[in-house]
Design an enzyme around this catalytic site. Structure first.
Site, PDB file in Angstrom:
ATOM      1  N   GLU A   1      -2.075   4.426  -4.773  1.00 35.61           N
ATOM      2  CA  GLU A   1      -1.894   5.683  -5.501  1.00 35.61           C
ATOM      3  C   GLU A   1      -0.870   5.534  -6.619  1.00 35.61           C
ATOM      4  OE1 GLU A   1      -2.549   5.566  -2.318  1.00 35.61           O
ATOM      5  OE2 GLU A   1      -4.297   6.876  -2.179  1.00 35.61           O
TER       6      GLU A   1
ATOM      7  N   HIS B   1      -3.115  15.487   6.440  1.00 38.68           N
ATOM      8  CA  HIS B   1      -4.168  15.823   5.476  1.00 38.68           C
ATOM      9  C   HIS B   1      -4.168  17.313   5.154  1.00 38.68           C
ATOM     10  CE1 HIS B   1      -5.825  12.058   7.111  1.00 38.68           C
ATOM     11  NE2 HIS B   1      -6.480  11.948   5.986  1.00 38.68           N
TER      12      HIS B   1
END
Lengths: 362, 422
Positions: free
Chosen positions: A91, A160
């Site tokens: 990322e 999440h």
């Protein structure tokens, strides 16, 4: 009680009643075309890529695989390897590459599989993308969009399910949008791509597959929504409910139920978290004299905290008949168990209860 | 049960039959795994780091400036050689004076470049002005070679009204859009993936992105991301590592165990060079080759320049706490890059003691004059602190600015308003 004004939701007793909460109430406009949020985002990307060849998409599996949530469906086939780029799984790497490409004049759209994973890249987003324009004294701007699903999905637990609205909204240099329905998604993402500053676009995984009506105007390739302007989704006169993203739906459902009891709630869809449309909120409060903010994020230093603080600093504060309330996600990492997950987020019944408490109605 | 047995029998027959015919028709001499490009072995053994031959250090000169292999002497015009040498010397003088000014409390922070001058000037001379530079923070020489004047440096460190950064950044966090030098970013190694992104944007333009970083930076995850992405996305970027032995106080033997930074390049599939960073001619040669290759092939190159940080990390550091003065003195005396280059220029008849004396005297004057001019300049207009957060001033920031304007109208006698631009 340390946080008297805050209602963090953990009401297990009510959980069972709400199994049908994913039945969406979408007002069907006669003749209006229906479109999912996913397709709205996809058409925003498609239109902006064909409008400006500097726009390109990068992220994990965004090309041949069409993106983890299929938001980039068909774009790789249409625009090829140069404009839709699969990157290795780092990322901070692709966020940094996108930032560098923006500093060199391109307009990258950087997709995070979820904003939970963007934590790995937050240094690039804040320290570089958000601050470079200032640090270069206006010489280098970073026209970039960081986008992806944000907040709670379903059954995917703590890592999440977090809302990053207040994290990014905290930082000068960034703009933050949080669309609710398909029109929002299309208009705000297009505005984000055209914006000269870095914009964080917080989508919601559970909304991707939901259909909403699209007006003719919204279907046009010129449709752009202004960043920083909220929308009154439902007018009312007794209480103001302010929310963003999926919590707007929670408020609309609650408003429907309250209407049956003769309470008219005004529902404000924030659309944008930075800048935040204080004027629309304050005007509404002057009319309704009651305010509840509703969000799925955590209470401390949240979007609701900001809304209430700004109200308190404004003249509209004197129009309140009761102290304003924050209705937020429960102050715990998201539990995995479905019943607890449901209970950890504000539900329509919680909004209804809060409104009744505030208005002192039984 | 019967069904299951007969099915498994059928499978056995099928697999036996299948494998036998496959082996006969096409013997597998190489492994076919998608993730491996290598051969088979039946020996069970480690691949040990000691079996690997470390990448050698490329050099052109010895410590006294002699050319070791005439074919490697770069053909650089005399005037360029002299500019290179002068910039290395000026950098040195500027460092001394600005370092002192921090010690006297005139500026908040400074970083010297002592010992690493050849890595800056050698690489800068091999590039062109349209190549884009991402520095880490100790690359003032690169910027100087590209045309940043002494006054520009001083103005930035003072954050005065002529500072290109309008007083918004710490001292030594230089940036210049005209000179294609990206504003320095304090968090370590963020520049590496960004450089890859810029290189991606510049693909096919005959320009290259040069990204400087240190041996400590290479331990950040960003370095991994950048190296891997540049290889897989095939971007024309030169990663230039200044391996100066220390990351603030952390010595290289605590930083890594493999073959330094260069050793990593090969495993990412990147063409790699290791060079004597104190040999300006060698640095020039490797950077030139790297640029030619990167532009022609649209691929990255990794250069590891071996050098020694003779100065402290920054004005916030006192390196005598973790290394001996003798070690520092050895490097400052025996293998100092400017000295080595001077020997070379003298052997070519381009330099001598008189010229040296004259250069140092003139430079000292120039720095002192830039210094006193810079110190007297007004600070940028104070309202600039509200600008450049966004491209267009948003309402809430305008509101803050306007209330400050009102406040200053009322209470101006309490503020040093005359020291700011009107």
């Amino acid at each position: 009680m340390a946080s008297k004004g805050t209602l963090t939701v953990l009401n297990l007793a009510g959980a069972g009643k709400l199994l049908s909460r994913r039945a969406f109430s979408t007002t069907r406009l006669v003749g209006a075309k229906q479109m999912t949020v996913r397709d709205a985002l996809n058409s925003a990307l498609d239109e902006e890529m064909s409008r400006d060849e500097k726009v390109f998409i990068l992220g994990e599996e965004v090309a041949q695989y069409d993106g983890a949530y299929k938001v980039t469906r068909g774009l790789w086939k249409k625009y090829g390897d140069k404009r839709v780029i699969d990157t290795p799984i780092t990322e901070m790497g692709f966020a940094g590459i996108a930032t560098g490409a923006a500093m060199s004049g391109l307009r990258p759209v950087c997709e995070f599989m979820t904003f939970n994973f963007a934590m790995q890249a937050i240094d690039q987003i804040i320290n570089s993308a958000a601050k470079t324009f200032y640090m270069s004294a206006g010489r280098v701007n970073v026209p970039i969009v960081f986008r992806g699903p944000n907040g709670a999905a379903s059954g995917v637990a703590a890592q999440h399910s977090q809302c990053y609205g207040s994290w990014y909204a905290h930082c000068p240099g960034l703009k933050v949008v949080s669309p609710y329905n398909s029109e929002d998604a299309k208009g705000l993402l297009k505005a984000a791509i055209r914006d000269p500053d870095p914009v964080v676009c917080l989508e919601n995984e559970l909304m991707y597959g939901v259909q909403y009506p699209m007006s003719d105007e919204a279907l046009s390739s010129d449709f752009v929504l202004p960043i920083g302007k909220a929308k009154i989704e439902r007018p009312g006169k007794h209480v103001t409910l302010v929310a963003h993203s999926k919590a707007v739906e929670t408020c609309l459902e609650a408003a429907k139920e309250l209407a049956g009891k003769g309470i008219e709630a005004e529902v404000i869809n924030l659309r944008s978290l930075r800048p935040i449309d204080t004027d629309t909120i304050n005007k509404s409060v002057v009319k309704t004299n009651h305010l509840i903010s509703v969000e799925q994020g955590w209470p401390s230093c949240g979007i609701g905290s900001e809304i209430l603080a700004r109200l308190m600093e404004s003249e509209a504060f004197y129009h309140l008949d009761q102290p304003a309330l924050r209705l937020t996600g429960c102050d715990v990492p998201m539990p995995y168990t479905q019943s607890l997950e449901t209970a950890a987020l504000p539900r329509p019944v919680d909004v209804v209860d809060a409104v009744k408490r505030l208005l002192k109605v039984k | 049960m019967a069904f299951k047995t007969s099915l498994s029998c059928a499978c056995n027959v099928f697999f036996r039959h299948f494998s036998r015919t496959t082996l006969k028709s096409s013997p597998i001499t190489q492994p076919k795994f998608p993730g491996a490009k290598t051969s088979w072995t039946e020996k069970l053994q480690f691949t040990e780091p000691s079996q690997y031959t470390p990448i050698p250090v490329y050099r052109v000169m010895d410590r006294t400036g002699n050319i070791l292999d005439a074919t490697q002497e770069p053909q650089i015009k005399d005037e360029i050689l002299l500019k290179m040498y002068k910039d290395m010397s000026v950098l040195n003088v500027m460092d001394k004076i600005l370092y002192e000014s921090q010690r006297q409390g005139r500026i908040s922070f400074y970083m010297t470049n002592y010992g690493e001058e050849a890595t800056h000037i050698g690489s800068a001379a091999a590039l062109t002005l349209d190549d884009l530079v991402y520095g880490q923070y100790r690359e003032a020489g690169v910027l100087m070679y590209r045309g940043f004047s002494l006054q520009d440096f001083v103005d930035q460190c003072y954050g005065n009204s002529d500072d290109k950064g309008r007083g918004k950044q710490m001292p030594v966090h230089y940036g210049s859009k005209d000179l294609n030098f990206v504003t320095i970013s304090s968090p370590l190694t963020t520049q590496m993936p960004q450089a890859v992104g810029s290189a991606f944007a510049l693909k096919g333009t005959n320009k290259v992105v040069v990204c400087y970083f240190g041996d400590g930076s290479a331990s950040e995850g960003d370095a991994h991301a950048a190296l891997n992405f540049s290889a897989t996305l095939e971007c024309p970027v030169i990663f230039f590592c200044r391996n100066n032995g220390y990351a603030i106080s952390t010595p290289v033997n605590e930083q890594y165990r493999g073959d330094g930074i260069a050793g990593k390049g090969v495993s990412y599939g990147i063409n790699t060079l290791r060079v004597d960073g104190n040999d300006v001619l060698a640095v020039y040669n490797v950077t030139k080759l790297a640029k030619e290759y990167a532009v022609k092939e649209n691929k990255p190159v990794l250069i590891e320049a071996m050098t020694y940080r003779v100065g402290d990390h920054s004005t916030s550091d006192d390196s005598s706490a973790y290394r001996s003065p003798k070690e520092v003195a050895d490097w400052a005396t025996n293998d100092y890059p400017t000295k080595k280059f001077r020997y070379y220029l003298e052997s070519k008849g381009l330099w001598n003691g008189d010229k040296e004396k004259q250069l140092l005297e003139q430079t000292k004057k120039d720095v002192m004059s830039a210094f006193s001019v810079g110190e007297k300049k007004l600070k940028p207009k104070w309202t600039e602190m509200y600008e450049d957060v966004y491209k267009f001033l948003p309402a809430h920031i305008r509101k803050q600015r306007d209330s400050m304007v009102e406040h200053l109208k009322k209470y101006k006698e309490h503020y040093p308003i005359d020291s700011f631009q009107k």
